[in-house]
Design an enzyme around this catalytic site. Structure first.
Site, PDB file in Angstrom:
ATOM      1  N   GLU A  73       0.860  -1.181   0.000  1.00 32.25           N
ATOM      2  CA  GLU A  73       0.000   0.000   0.000  1.00 32.25           C
ATOM      3  C   GLU A  73       0.900   1.235   0.000  1.00 32.25           C
ATOM      4  O   GLU A  73       1.149   1.868   1.017  1.00 32.25           O
ATOM      5  CB  GLU A  73      -0.947  -0.057   1.189  1.00 32.25           C
ATOM      6  CG  GLU A  73      -1.863  -1.292   1.114  1.00 32.25           C
ATOM      7  CD  GLU A  73      -2.789  -1.461   2.297  1.00 32.25           C
ATOM      8  OE1 GLU A  73      -2.811  -0.570   3.187  1.00 32.25           O
ATOM      9  OE2 GLU A  73      -3.496  -2.482   2.356  1.00 32.25           O
ATOM     10  N   GLU A 229      -8.460   4.777   4.724  1.00 40.02           N
ATOM     11  CA  GLU A 229      -8.296   4.148   3.405  1.00 40.02           C
ATOM     12  C   GLU A 229      -8.369   5.249   2.342  1.00 40.02           C
ATOM     13  O   GLU A 229      -9.341   5.976   2.261  1.00 40.02           O
ATOM     14  CB  GLU A 229      -9.395   3.116   3.167  1.00 40.02           C
ATOM     15  CG  GLU A 229      -9.420   1.978   4.176  1.00 40.02           C
ATOM     16  CD  GLU A 229      -8.357   0.919   3.896  1.00 40.02           C
ATOM     17  OE1 GLU A 229      -7.713   0.986   2.814  1.00 40.02           O
ATOM     18  OE2 GLU A 229      -8.187   0.023   4.745  1.00 40.02           O
TER      19      GLU A 229
END
Length: 348
Positions: A73, A229
């Site tokens: 990520e 997120e």
């Protein structure tokens, strides 16, 4: 000698130094910026920054900001690295104590979510479970807990933690945050405004304590914590960082002690969801009826069969429910997904 050379040897920046030393145990390094800010390189991927004691901290806060708990990520990692580079280059001045963390350097190098175990299930003491004994990711989670405990002990008042992620699947709501469960706690308005400033317009209220990094800091350190997120997983160098200017700008403002930015219409309220059901892999007879390519926040009509095993079938209740974090490929006993419903809006 440049300040960055004192912290990161000959490497051009914090990220390059972290990737190059992912397998090394390095001694603690300290330096002072020309403006008096202290920088302490606690360990690979762990950097503590503290302004001079006589410098005003207008927002009266301390921040923990983490990224890379899942190694693939990468966009939030690049965001934090950019902020560190700006600070070391003197582009702005630090006003509050900050602990910055790149969570899982070996997985970052491998370009994988994790190596042996999902690190974001190893906090809040879970690293001590027998099944994780001897795993490097369990040791790293324990180390990060201790680093955060030490930072919180020095800065116990108005401590906030933002654990930054990107999702492995598409999302009908690109940016959203999760607020860990703490009994009888409500989301402060200032935190809602910060999320909106960062371009995050959806909030999910979690229903019980968990073993995520933000749940640990929320429950144990009493921080205002969020898992945030911010978009889709992509490899290093392939992120469109213009899509992350919201979080970068909001964090820079907080770190430099500038006043809050009031939200303005139409981006002045959070859509809030609550968990109504947690799906757990129950074993050999477990069947998950959600397609592998479904997006986060996909809505299912009442009566839809979501999962079943030898003991029960779960169908959507009297009103529509949406799925987040669906992943059938998890070990027995771990979360396959969450079913959520809209609760309310927070904001103006």
């Amino acid at each position: 000698m440049k300040t960055s050379d004192c912290l990161f040897d000959a490497h051009p920046d914090w990220l390059d130094h972290t990737l190059a030393n992912y397998a090394n145990s390095l001694p603690e390094g300290k330096t002072q910026l020309p403006d008096g800010t202290r920088a302490i390189h606690r360990a690979v991927g762990v950097l503590e920054l503290c302004p001079p004691a006589d410098r005003p901290n207008p927002n009266q806060e301390a921040l923990i900001v983490s990224a890379g708990v899942h190694g693939n990520e990468t966009a939030p990692i690049e965001v934090l690295n950019g902020l560190v580079t700006e600070l070391l280059n003197g582009q702005w001045t630090l006003a509050c104590p900050v602990l910055l963390i790149l969570g899982n350097p070996p997985a970052m190098v491998a370009g994988e979510r994790y190596i042996d175990a999902n690190m974001n299930r190893l906090f809040h003491g879970a690293h001590g479970k027998a099944e994780y004994h001897g795993l490097p990711e369990a040791a790293r989670a324990q180390f990060l807990e201790e680093a955060c405990r030490q930072f919180a002990a020095q800065h116990p008042h108005n401590l906030c933690h933002y654990d930054l992620h990107t999702a492995i699947r598409p999302s009908l709501r690109e940016k959203f945050a999760l607020y860990p469960f703490v009994a009888e706690r409500e989301v402060p308005r200032a935190q809602c405004d910060f999320l909106l400033e960062a371009g995050v317009e959806t909030l999910l209220l979690q229903h019980r304590e968990g073993t995520t990094f933000s749940s640990f800091s929320s429950s144990v350190l009493k921080a205002e914590s969020f898992t945030v997120e911010l978009g889709k997983v992509r490899p290093f160098g392939q992120n469109d960082l213009s899509r992350f200017t919201g979080i970068s700008t909001a964090l820079r403002r907080r770190m430099s002690g500038l006043p809050p930015v009031p939200p303005t219409p139409p981006h002045d309220h959070l859509a809030v969801f609550e968990v109504v059901h947690e799906i757990i892999n129950s074993g050999a007879s477990f069947r998950f009826h959600v397609p592998d390519d479904v997006a986060n926040f996909k809505e299912y009509a009442p009566g839809t069969l979501i999962w079943e095993d030898a003991e029960m079938k779960y169908r959507v209740g009297h009103s529509p429910e949406s799925i987040v974090f669906p992943n059938r490929n998890v070990p027995v006993g771990q979360r396959v997904g969450l079913l959520i419903r809209p609760q309310q809006s927070l904001g103006a």
